[in-house]
Design an enzyme around this catalytic site. Structure first.
Site, PDB file in Angstrom:
ATOM      1  N   ASP A  76       0.814  -1.214   0.000  1.00  0.00           N
ATOM      2  CA  ASP A  76       0.000   0.000   0.000  1.00  0.00           C
ATOM      3  C   ASP A  76       0.847   1.264   0.000  1.00  0.00           C
ATOM      4  O   ASP A  76       0.363   2.342  -0.350  1.00  0.00           O
ATOM      5  CB  ASP A  76      -0.927  -0.019   1.229  1.00  0.00           C
ATOM      6  CG  ASP A  76      -1.989   1.061   1.156  1.00  0.00           C
ATOM      7  OD1 ASP A  76      -2.645   1.168   0.101  1.00  0.00           O
ATOM      8  OD2 ASP A  76      -2.172   1.798   2.144  1.00  0.00           O
ATOM      9  N   LEU A  85      -8.218   6.148   1.319  1.00  0.00           N
ATOM     10  CA  LEU A  85      -8.272   7.198   0.299  1.00  0.00           C
ATOM     11  C   LEU A  85      -6.955   7.381  -0.437  1.00  0.00           C
ATOM     12  O   LEU A  85      -6.798   8.319  -1.215  1.00  0.00           O
ATOM     13  CB  LEU A  85      -8.670   8.530   0.959  1.00  0.00           C
ATOM     14  CG  LEU A  85     -10.090   8.564   1.553  1.00  0.00           C
ATOM     15  CD1 LEU A  85     -10.313   9.856   2.314  1.00  0.00           C
ATOM     16  CD2 LEU A  85     -11.134   8.415   0.459  1.00  0.00           C
ATOM     17  N   ARG A  86      -5.997   6.459  -0.194  1.00  0.00           N
ATOM     18  CA  ARG A  86      -4.713   6.596  -0.898  1.00  0.00           C
ATOM     19  C   ARG A  86      -4.886   6.449  -2.404  1.00  0.00           C
ATOM     20  O   ARG A  86      -4.137   7.022  -3.190  1.00  0.00           O
ATOM     21  CB  ARG A  86      -3.715   5.550  -0.384  1.00  0.00           C
ATOM     22  CG  ARG A  86      -3.023   5.967   0.901  1.00  0.00           C
ATOM     23  CD  ARG A  86      -1.621   5.374   1.015  1.00  0.00           C
ATOM     24  NE  ARG A  86      -1.064   5.705   2.306  1.00  0.00           N
ATOM     25  CZ  ARG A  86      -1.039   4.874   3.346  1.00  0.00           C
ATOM     26  NH1 ARG A  86      -1.539   3.665   3.231  1.00  0.00           N
ATOM     27  NH2 ARG A  86      -0.515   5.237   4.490  1.00  0.00           N
ATOM     28  N   GLY A  87      -5.860   5.632  -2.814  1.00  0.00           N
ATOM     29  CA  GLY A  87      -6.104   5.433  -4.243  1.00  0.00           C
ATOM     30  C   GLY A  87      -6.438   6.733  -4.943  1.00  0.00           C
ATOM     31  O   GLY A  87      -5.830   7.088  -5.962  1.00  0.00           O
TER      32      GLY A  87
END
Length: 340
Positions: free
Chosen positions: A197, A278-280
């Site tokens: 991630d 919300l990293r995407g």
């Protein structure tokens, strides 16, 4: 770096090359994970990019590559140098630091300088690999085989941008911001989800299946090995052009506009795919902005989002027992559904 194969001369592997260029334009995108076939040019591309980048300004005498224009990020050593008078500035190549799989924690984070301790009775810090990698690239070959304690250590430093060492009576803090680049072969195991991630972009690297491309790869590699200086000289113009493109894109990137419509598209795509956190969205937005800057655009468009979506999202998908399609296929399907 005269013996480094030119980045511009790498045949194919467009997704990997684009991901590395985006990381060079905006390191905040996060690292790049390149998984795929052995001998397909993964490590060559990483070293070639570092050689391509313009030299960076550092505080002369700093062992931490401190940026003279960002005093708030100085190490204690650089602050001491600044207190003595005007700082001297040097220009150095962007570092590419290898993190060996068998590295000890002391070698990675730094430790007591035993030679000075024994010879002079002084407690002094010997910086580790993280210090050398600051403002450059930390390269992990076979990242999926990295030991768990080193993975945990990297996660902490990647999150904070700072390395903290407290041992043997030493208490040291220094900046450690780097682009994490990992390569590996999926046949040898998967990466821990926590580390996976942390990579902003993930690319698939495959051996060329086009006869013309395979022949060209062999031809160029053979020419480089027979006379490296002549081969590098023959690609100097292309390298200069690409270097200028990166410099201009870095300057342009902060002013590239991301509209509410583009943000809505990115968020809808991530929701459709069911990505965690919300990293995407953040990575997709940053990477699309860097791509737009590379292409000289003033706004992020659907075309930018579509192009970078597989690299930004394929490694963030949960396993779906009802869908045996690969992650790349699932991203492509969602992109087709949302963007048409």
């Amino acid at each position: 770096m005269a013996s480094v194969f030119p980045f511009s001369a790498i045949v194919g592997q467009d997704e990997m090359k684009l991901a590395l260029l985006i990381a060079a334009v905006d390191p905040k995108v996060g690292g790049v994970l390149a998984f795929g076939d052995r001998g397909a040019g993964k490590s060559t591309a990483v070293r070639a990019l570092a050689a391509l980048l313009p030299k960076m300004k550092v505080v002369a005498g700093s062992r931490y590559n401190c940026d003279p224009e960002r005093p708030e990020e100085f190490s204690d050593e650089s602050r001491a140098l600044a207190a003595r008078g005007p700082l001297k500035i040097a220009q150095v190549p962007v570092p590419v630091v290898d993190l060996p799989l068998g590295a000890t924690e002391d070698r990675v984070v730094g430790a007591l300088d035993l030679e000075r301790a024994l010879a002079k009775g002084e407690k002094a810090f010997e910086p580790g690999l993280l210090a050398r990698a600051h403002r450059g690239f930390l390269y992990i070959d076979e990242a999926n085989l990295l030991e768990d304690h080193l993975v945990d250590l990297l996660l902490d430093v990647a999150a904070s941008g700072e390395n903290v060492v407290e041992r043997e009576g030493l208490s040291i803090r220094h900046p450690a911001r780097f682009v994490l680049v990992g390569t590996g072969n999926p046949e040898e195991g998967e990466l821990r989800p926590q580390l996976l991630d942390r990579f902003g972009l993930s690319v698939e690297v495959k051996t060329p299946d086009n006869l013309k491309d395979r022949i060209e790869v062999v031809r160029r590699r053979d020419a480089f090995e027979r006379d490296g200086a002549a081969f590098i000289a023959s690609w100097a113009k292309e390298e200069t052009k690409l270097r200028k493109k990166i410099v201009v894109a870095r300057e342009r990137s902060p002013s590239v506009a991301v509209s509410d419509a583009a943000l809505e598209r990115a968020a809808t795509l991530c929701m459709t795919l069911g990505t965690d956190g919300l990293r995407g969205e953040l990575t997709l937005m940053r990477a699309a902005r860097a791509l737009a800057a590379l292409e000289g655009a003033s706004d992020v468009t659907d075309a930018h989002l579509k192009r970078i979506a597989p690299s930004a999202l394929r490694h963030r998908l949960r396993r779906n027992p009802l869908d045996d399609a690969g992650s790349s296929v699932r991203v492509d399907r969602a992109v087709a559904e949302i963007f048409g």
